[in-house]
Design a protein around this motif. Structure first.
Motif, PDB file in Angstrom:
ATOM      1  N   SER A  40       5.773  10.637   7.461  1.00  0.00           N
ATOM      2  CA  SER A  40       6.797  10.280   8.038  1.00  0.00           C
ATOM      3  C   SER A  40       7.617   9.378   7.036  1.00  0.00           C
ATOM      4  CB  SER A  40       6.663   9.346   9.234  1.00  0.00           C
ATOM      5  OG  SER A  40       6.069   8.155   9.072  1.00  0.00           O
ATOM      6  N   LYS A  41       7.092   9.247   5.902  1.00  0.00           N
ATOM      7  CA  LYS A  41       7.781   8.331   4.910  1.00  0.00           C
ATOM      8  C   LYS A  41       7.920   9.141   3.679  1.00  0.00           C
ATOM      9  CE  LYS A  41       5.778   4.024   6.278  1.00  0.00           C
ATOM     10  NZ  LYS A  41       6.853   3.406   6.707  1.00  0.00           N
ATOM     11  N   ARG A  47       6.900  -1.128  14.413  1.00  0.00           N
ATOM     12  CA  ARG A  47       7.083   0.331  14.049  1.00  0.00           C
ATOM     13  C   ARG A  47       8.021   1.039  13.679  1.00  0.00           C
ATOM     14  NH1 ARG A  47       2.990   0.372  18.332  1.00  0.00           N
ATOM     15  NH2 ARG A  47       4.426   0.864  19.864  1.00  0.00           N
ATOM     16  N   ALA A  48       8.856   0.686  12.766  1.00  0.00           N
ATOM     17  CA  ALA A  48      10.307   0.699  12.148  1.00  0.00           C
ATOM     18  C   ALA A  48      10.074   2.292  11.632  1.00  0.00           C
ATOM     19  CB  ALA A  48      10.498  -0.086  11.257  1.00  0.00           C
ATOM     20  N   LYS A  49      10.616   3.318  12.260  1.00  0.00           N
ATOM     21  CA  LYS A  49      10.549   4.681  11.733  1.00  0.00           C
ATOM     22  C   LYS A  49      11.584   4.791  10.506  1.00  0.00           C
ATOM     23  CE  LYS A  49      13.603   6.676  15.043  1.00  0.00           C
ATOM     24  NZ  LYS A  49      13.351   7.707  16.460  1.00  0.00           N
ATOM     25  N   TYR A  76       0.986  -1.213   0.160  1.00  0.00           N
ATOM     26  CA  TYR A  76      -0.030   0.104  -0.271  1.00  0.00           C
ATOM     27  C   TYR A  76       0.727   1.343  -0.112  1.00  0.00           C
ATOM     28  CZ  TYR A  76      -3.934  -2.988   1.199  1.00  0.00           C
ATOM     29  OH  TYR A  76      -5.064  -3.939   1.338  1.00  0.00           O
ATOM     30  N   TYR A  77       2.117   1.185   0.938  1.00  0.00           N
ATOM     31  CA  TYR A  77       2.842   2.461   0.897  1.00  0.00           C
ATOM     32  C   TYR A  77       3.626   2.525  -0.297  1.00  0.00           C
ATOM     33  CZ  TYR A  77       1.807   3.320   5.839  1.00  0.00           C
ATOM     34  OH  TYR A  77       1.047   3.475   6.988  1.00  0.00           O
ATOM     35  N   PHE A 123      11.940   6.304   0.631  1.00  0.00           N
ATOM     36  CA  PHE A 123      11.619   5.829   1.816  1.00  0.00           C
ATOM     37  C   PHE A 123      12.150   4.466   1.704  1.00  0.00           C
ATOM     38  CE2 PHE A 123       7.612   5.452   0.101  1.00  0.00           C
ATOM     39  CZ  PHE A 123       7.060   4.037   0.279  1.00  0.00           C
ATOM     40  N   ILE A 124      12.422   3.625   2.998  1.00  0.00           N
ATOM     41  CA  ILE A 124      12.727   2.521   3.197  1.00  0.00           C
ATOM     42  C   ILE A 124      11.474   1.830   3.191  1.00  0.00           C
ATOM     43  CG2 ILE A 124      14.220   0.642   4.287  1.00  0.00           C
ATOM     44  CD1 ILE A 124      16.140   2.818   4.825  1.00  0.00           C
ATOM     45  N   VAL A 125      11.229   0.444   2.796  1.00  0.00           N
ATOM     46  CA  VAL A 125      10.128  -0.183   2.576  1.00  0.00           C
ATOM     47  C   VAL A 125      10.023  -1.148   4.113  1.00  0.00           C
ATOM     48  CG1 VAL A 125       8.655  -1.735   1.641  1.00  0.00           C
ATOM     49  CG2 VAL A 125      10.106  -0.503   0.394  1.00  0.00           C
ATOM     50  N   GLY A 126       8.875  -1.386   4.587  1.00  0.00           N
ATOM     51  CA  GLY A 126       8.869  -2.312   5.706  1.00  0.00           C
ATOM     52  C   GLY A 126       8.439  -1.684   7.055  1.00  0.00           C
TER      53      GLY A 126
END
Length: 231
Positions: free
Chosen positions: A87-88, A122-124, A77-78, A92-95
């Motif tokens: 915040s992405k 919740r990996a920022k 989805y992202y 951005f890095i996935v996951g």
């Protein structure tokens, strides 16, 4: 072959406690899967990065070395742009989910986390990466005997299932629960939790193989296969 000595610093609460510095293996391992624009799988890009530019953790943050990343449908989805998150920002890095070991802790984080295996969802800074900075409050210690791969695969789905079975609705003896997508990751765990609490579980899925999974692994009391049972 390490570039600096393995050490643990406890001298000052104002400095990050460090378990290890970058080794030759770490530098070779430093890579991530990034998204530079929204789209299909073709927008995923494997990129190496310079570890020397990685900042130290501050406050209650920790530095993680990832061992496994969970792959969840929400990642698509992202990636596609169906979901957006301030915040992405691109790229951005996935996951969001994974398992890692703690290499360093910030001055306000629990020092006993150093060297521990932890899980997170919740990996920022993303999960499809070798290293990241995370908030210590978002980490869960992985018990001995639980493999990294299993912990990475079960946390997000397990927390979702637990919330549904215990907080959203208290599944227990005398209640009946209908679980859609009963053969999926969350569905199987939800069926198991509800069944363990004594509830009657009605699993809904499509196909004989999935129906068997819901029945044998999910412990569903009854299974509706909408492919074979449909009018």
């Amino acid at each position: 072959n390490s570039f600096c000595t393995l050490l643990v610093r406890h001298a000052s609460m104002r400095r990050a406690r460090v378990l290890s510095c970058w080794s030759a293996a770490d530098r070779k391992y430093a890579a991530a899967v990034r998204v530079g624009k929204h789209g299909g799988p073709e927008v995923l890009s494997y990129e190496e990065y310079d570890l020397s530019a990685k900042r130290r953790p501050a406050g209650r943050e920790v530095l993680l070395r990832h061992s496994f990343a969970g792959v969840n449908f929400i990642d698509t989805y992202y990636r596609s742009g169906l979901y957006t998150d301030a915040s992405k920002p691109m790229p951005f890095i996935v996951g969001t989910e994974g398992v890692a070991s703690v290499l360093a802790v910030g001055p306000e984080a629990d020092p006993t986390l150093l060297g521990q295996r932890v899980a997170f969802f919740r990996a920022k800074e993303g999960a499809y990466t070798a290293f990241s900075i995370a908030d210590a409050d978002d980490l869960y210690r992985v018990p001995k005997g639980v493999r990294d791969a299993d912990a990475a695969a079960v946390l997000l789905q397990g927390c979702t299932a637990h919330y549904l079975a215990h907080d959203c609705f208290h599944a227990r003896e005398g209640t009946a629960v209908v679980v859609h997508a009963a053969a999926g990751g969350t569905g199987l765990l939800l069926c198991q939790m509800c069944a363990a609490n004594g509830a009657t579980v009605i699993g809904v899925c499509g196909g004989a193989e999935k129906a068997e999974l819901a029945r044998t692994v999910g412990k569903a009391t009854h299974v509706i296969d909408y492919q074979s049972d449909a009018d």
